[in-house]
Each structure stands twice: as C-alpha cells, then as structure tokens.
Design a protein around this motif. Sequence first.
Motif, mmCIF file in Angstrom:
data_model
loop_
_atom_site.group_PDB
_atom_site.id
_atom_site.type_symbol
_atom_site.label_atom_id
_atom_site.label_comp_id
_atom_site.label_asym_id
_atom_site.label_seq_id
_atom_site.Cartn_x
_atom_site.Cartn_y
_atom_site.Cartn_z
ATOM 1 N N GLU A 89 91.645 29.598 -11.625
ATOM 2 C CA GLU A 89 91.165 30.760 -12.377
ATOM 3 C C GLU A 89 90.149 30.333 -13.439
ATOM 4 O OE1 GLU A 89 94.185 32.974 -14.526
ATOM 5 O OE2 GLU A 89 92.524 33.796 -15.730
ATOM 6 N N LYS A 90 90.470 29.276 -14.170
ATOM 7 C CA LYS A 90 89.582 28.855 -15.262
ATOM 8 C C LYS A 90 88.396 28.030 -14.772
ATOM 9 C CE LYS A 90 92.611 29.069 -19.273
ATOM 10 N NZ LYS A 90 91.868 29.732 -20.356
ATOM 11 N N LEU A 91 88.597 27.286 -13.681
ATOM 12 C CA LEU A 91 87.533 26.407 -13.167
ATOM 13 C C LEU A 91 87.390 26.639 -11.661
ATOM 14 C CD1 LEU A 91 88.670 23.059 -14.857
ATOM 15 C CD2 LEU A 91 86.661 24.360 -15.501
ATOM 16 N N PRO A 92 86.752 27.734 -11.269
ATOM 17 C CA PRO A 92 86.719 28.067 -9.838
ATOM 18 C C PRO A 92 86.029 26.988 -8.985
ATOM 19 C CG PRO A 92 85.800 29.847 -11.196
ATOM 20 C CD PRO A 92 86.072 28.716 -12.112
ATOM 21 N N ASP A 93 85.157 26.176 -9.599
ATOM 22 C CA ASP A 93 84.467 25.149 -8.806
ATOM 23 C C ASP A 93 85.176 23.794 -8.868
ATOM 24 O OD1 ASP A 93 83.932 24.856 -11.477
ATOM 25 O OD2 ASP A 93 81.810 24.341 -11.227
ATOM 26 N N CYS A 94 86.401 23.756 -9.356
ATOM 27 C CA CYS A 94 87.113 22.477 -9.493
ATOM 28 C C CYS A 94 87.734 22.074 -8.160
ATOM 29 C CB CYS A 94 88.212 22.645 -10.544
ATOM 30 S SG CYS A 94 89.042 21.111 -10.974
ATOM 31 N N THR A 95 87.595 20.805 -7.781
ATOM 32 C CA THR A 95 88.301 20.354 -6.579
ATOM 33 C C THR A 95 89.627 19.699 -6.977
ATOM 34 O OG1 THR A 95 87.075 18.308 -6.563
ATOM 35 C CG2 THR A 95 86.297 20.006 -5.081
ATOM 36 N N ILE A 96 90.552 19.810 -6.053
ATOM 37 C CA ILE A 96 91.911 19.349 -6.338
ATOM 38 C C ILE A 96 92.330 18.332 -5.281
ATOM 39 C CG2 ILE A 96 94.335 20.109 -6.498
ATOM 40 C CD1 ILE A 96 92.972 22.906 -7.306
ATOM 41 N N ALA A 97 92.921 17.244 -5.742
ATOM 42 C CA ALA A 97 93.422 16.225 -4.812
ATOM 43 C C ALA A 97 94.849 15.886 -5.204
ATOM 44 C CB ALA A 97 92.539 14.988 -4.873
ATOM 45 N N GLY A 98 95.557 15.211 -4.318
ATOM 46 C CA GLY A 98 96.948 14.900 -4.651
ATOM 47 C C GLY A 98 97.514 13.749 -3.843
ATOM 48 N N ASP A 99 98.794 13.509 -4.061
ATOM 49 C CA ASP A 99 99.573 12.520 -3.298
ATOM 50 C C ASP A 99 100.831 13.227 -2.816
ATOM 51 O OD1 ASP A 99 97.802 10.790 -4.551
ATOM 52 O OD2 ASP A 99 99.331 9.740 -5.718
ATOM 53 N N ILE A 100 101.292 12.834 -1.645
ATOM 54 C CA ILE A 100 102.538 13.367 -1.096
ATOM 55 C C ILE A 100 103.351 12.191 -0.542
ATOM 56 C CG2 ILE A 100 103.553 14.772 0.763
ATOM 57 C CD1 ILE A 100 102.169 16.679 -1.015
ATOM 58 N N ILE A 101 104.643 12.228 -0.754
ATOM 59 C CA ILE A 101 105.527 11.244 -0.118
ATOM 60 C C ILE A 101 106.337 11.978 0.949
ATOM 61 C CG2 ILE A 101 107.484 9.677 -0.439
ATOM 62 C CD1 ILE A 101 106.544 9.221 -3.307
#
Length: 575
Positions: A360-372
Amino acid sequence: MEKSRSGRLGYPVVPMSQGPTVYLETFGCQMNELDSELVRGQLRSLGYRFVADPARADVVLYNTCSVREQAENKAYSRLGLIGMRKKAGEHVILGVLGCMAERDGADMLRRFPQVDLLCGPGELDRLPALLDNVRRTEGASREERIALAGNKSRRSATLAAAEDQLELLDLSRAFDPAAPGADHRSAYVRITRGCNKFCTYCVVPNTRGAEVHRPPDSIVDECKRLVDAGVVEITLLGQTVNHYRYTHGKAVGVEGVELPQVGPGLSAFRSPIPAGERVTTFAELLRRIHDEVPALRRLRFVTSYPRDFGDDILDVMAASPRICRYIHAPAQSGSDRILKLMNRGYTRGEYLEFIARVTEKLPDCTIAGDIIVGFPTETEADFEETVSLVRAVPFKNNFIFKYSPRPGTTAITRFEDDVPTDVKKLRNNILLDVQSEVSARVHASWVGKTVEVLVESSEDDSEAADADTQTSESKTDASLGAGEHGATRATIALPQFGAQNQPRRSTASGVASGRAPHARCVGRTQGDLIVAIDVTGTPDWAMTLKPGSLISVEIRGSAPLLLRGRPVKTAAAAF
Ligand code: SAM
Ligand code: SF4
C-alpha cells in the motif's frame, strides 16, 4: 632486513617484499562476504598478498558457514584437499574462519589435524596475531602451535564494548575498487552483529553471538568514506535490520565517542521510546544515511524481520528516492503451527498484514524471502499453507531450503527430523514451480515501464550463455531454491539475446577494435530485478556503459528470472 611496522589494528606487519601469499575462500551469506573483505583489507595492510589459486598460497583460509549442512560439507571437502597436500610434504598454513570455527572448535582440530588455526566470526580482529603465532612457532609441537580462537559464543554480551576491537575492524576498512567483484561499486556496511531471536532451527545466535548495534555515527561515517572511494550502492547488513536501535548516552568511551551496544529485548519495539531517552531507530538511521550522504546513489538493506517492521520505516523509504524499493523479509513458513515451533514470533496473518502495508505504501517495492520446507512435523496441510502464502504474496524470489538439523540448535534437541528426505525434496520442487509462476508474474508486470538500472557487467564477446539458465540465481538454484543464501547479489553472467534480437553490436572495446559489433550488459533495478540490456542500435553513450553506471532502461520483455530492456538515457552522472 626490512623494518617492522605496526598495522592499523596494532599487529605486527610482515615485510612487504616477502609477504606471504594468501588464498581466501568464502562460503555462505553476505555477512561472510563482508567479513572476508575486512580480513583481506586487514591482512593486505600488513603485507600479505592475495592470490586466486590455493596451490600458490602459503596460507589458505576458508571463511565458513554453518547455517546448513550443505555449506559445511563443501568446506570439509576443501579441508580434505589441503590435508592431502600437507601429507605430500607441502608447506601450507591452513586456517578455518567463521561459523564452523566457532561451533566445531576442538572437535574440528581432532578430526582435521591439518588445520593450524581457528578463528570465529567474533574474533576476526585477532586473525593477524593468530597467523603471526602460527608462523613464529613453526617447528614446535602441534599443541604449542595451534592458534585457537573462537569458542567464545555470544561474547559481545559480556565483553565491555570499549574492548570490542571488532568495531575497529569495521572502521578500518577501505573500499578497494581493484578487488574482484568491486567494479560495480557496491559495498556492504554492517549495522548489527549477531542475533537474539533464537529461531529454533538456526545456529546464528550461537556462532555470531548476541545482537550488538553499531553507533549510528560510525555507520554514517563508513558510508561517507565508501562513497568518497567510489561506491555507488551500499547494502546495510544485519540479521534483523529493522530491529536496529541505538540508545544514545548508554555506551560511551573516551572523549564521548559512542560505542557498540547490546540490542534491547523485543519488548522495546512494542512500547513507545521512554521519555528522556534519545534513540536512533532503523527508520532514523536510513533517513540519516540518505540525507547525510547525498552522493550515495542507492541504499539497500537486508535482512528484514517480518515482525516490528513499522510504518515509520516505510514512510522514510517512500520519502527517500535513493532508498531501494526492495524488502527481503523471510516468511520461513505459511503455517502458524510451524511458525510457532520455529519460534519466529509472528503468525501467517501478521506476515500478510505486513506485506499489505508494504504494497500500500510502496506499490513499486519488490519483495523477496526465504522458506524452509520439511521442518520437523510439517504435514501436507502445513505445506499447503506455505504454498498458498507463496501464491498470495508478490515474491520476486524466494530462497527455498530443505530443513537441515543443526547441532546446537533448539530444534535438533527438541524435535525429531521426521520429514523424510524424499518428501523434503518433493516439497522443495513443488515450491520451486509455484515460485517460478509467481516470479514470472512479478517480472511481467514491469514490461512497458522505464526503470533505473545499475550496470553490473558488460561484455563484448560471444561467451554469454542463455540468460534464463546462467544468471547467478539459477546457477546456484537460489532464486528458485536451494542455493547459498545471498547468492542474488553474486556476479551475474551475461545473457545472450535471443534469435529475435537485432544483430549484435559491440561495446566500447568492440567499436575501438572494429570487431563484429554486438553489445549487452546486465544490471539490477532498485528492486533487485535483473535486467539484460540490449544496446544494439542505441546512441554511442550506451555503447560505453561500464559496471557502476546508472542508466534508465525501457523494459520490453521478461522471463521468470529477468527483465529485458533497451537503454533510454543515463540516469545520472555516476561514472
Ligand atoms: N536472519 C534472517 C531471518 O531471520 O530471516 C535469516 C538468516 S539465516 C542465516 C538465512 C536463512 O537460512 C534463513 O532465513 C533460513 O531460511 C535458512 N536456514 C537457517 N537455518 C536453517 C536450517 N537449519 N535448515 C534450513 N534452512 C535454514
Ligand atoms: Fe537465525 Fe532467526 Fe536470527 Fe535469522 S532471526 S539469524 S533465522 S535466529
């Protein structure tokens, strides 16, 4: 004889003309990469010379990682090779640095008698003295010779901050534009050492010690010095960067100089700052670096903890154009039951609420993560929750790891590793496929936009391989899965443009030499998306793009792992 001199940290300097040769190999995460850079700078200043081939080295150092068994096994096999050289009569000093030195300690010396030196991540400031000791005691018995550091887990919690030479090690660094990989002018700056979260699967709190926060002035100064030396992009490092918090006036040394301080408990993030306390929060630190280092073109940070990532941080990001729109916030699992067993401190709902605030605040933000996948007791239903979380979040990529029981963790003592290996593999592969679909969607959403790209490599030969199989991410299987954590920032191999593309033209060197022209370079957006740039038929300036250049690129195509585009103009004079 050359006169002895004193190094930056007061250690003996070996004569420059005959400085020993050192081979240093790094395993694991960005923290280790930064540690290796600091070790390199420290030893270089003392006269050691670095070589790229271990066979030519007087000293071989492995900076190791214990986070997963796979990384450890790689290091063990390297130790075996050096052991064979030593058995064959070769003279070489072998040192193990980093997490394995800290964790295995005496056990490693018993199992690998070829090891001369151990130095944990909290003791790296002592490495020159340890090396010096090994060199000076040559010929003595093994017991006398072993220079053992490490085994001082969580030392910073008890160590008087004033004695913490590690801070000096960070402060003593110098950006070396000639160092391998430095040409695209990115540098790491540590803001926090260690970790207090004690996720049940993780060795880091034991191997890297208690959470210690560096004084904001030291961090800002380090950023300024790096930028003065030509750095374009800085990545702030911490295990949970958003938990950075420095209370002024609590740890002060001689002449009022602020010192590193042990981090506060989690409750500090749930209540207002007490009246009368002056605190630098992570949001404030970002704002300070952005405003006080105006020549810095890009400011990034990893790793974010999904808990306590306040709107204050998002607001500073939104107001600061040079802070990258990129958040790496590992979810680890989509199942509340598993998150609880992992001691992650948030629920699936809270994670999704956090992501909703980001978008909502940063519509152009990309998101990454880790999963186990395959954490003890993980059922099909738990795994399905993870799959649905990955589908629900616009993840550009996820590092997907198969649970690996690690000695010294709570999980290994409390839970049986009861998910069979083939089930872990299957879940890993299913998630890779799901992530690939999500990644493809995220990348496709950028087509038609114009983005700022930091060029990381450019080439004019025909050795490039296909982009979708040769980016660093897929080489290590990391963007989609099981590679070394942090590999997204590894060197990017150059992609080959497909048959539908124009005939190739050359980069600057190709033009100068009159060779058959073709040109391509590869860079990253602010959001860490890889962009393969075709400069065919573009103005001359685009033909001379160098690593470290910032340019605007119109995105014309995409694949699951990258964008393809054409340069529009230089984004600014970052050359
Ligand atoms: N501090 C970061 C955080 O909390 O998200 C992560 C740092 S950890 C060194 C990097 C990643 O390794 C973790 O996010 C986790 O996914 C993975 N990892 C850590 N321990 C693991 C284990 N025992 N088995 C499998 N993966 C593990
Ligand atoms: Fe390990 Fe958890 Fe700390 Fe990350 S937050 S380093 S996963 S203990």
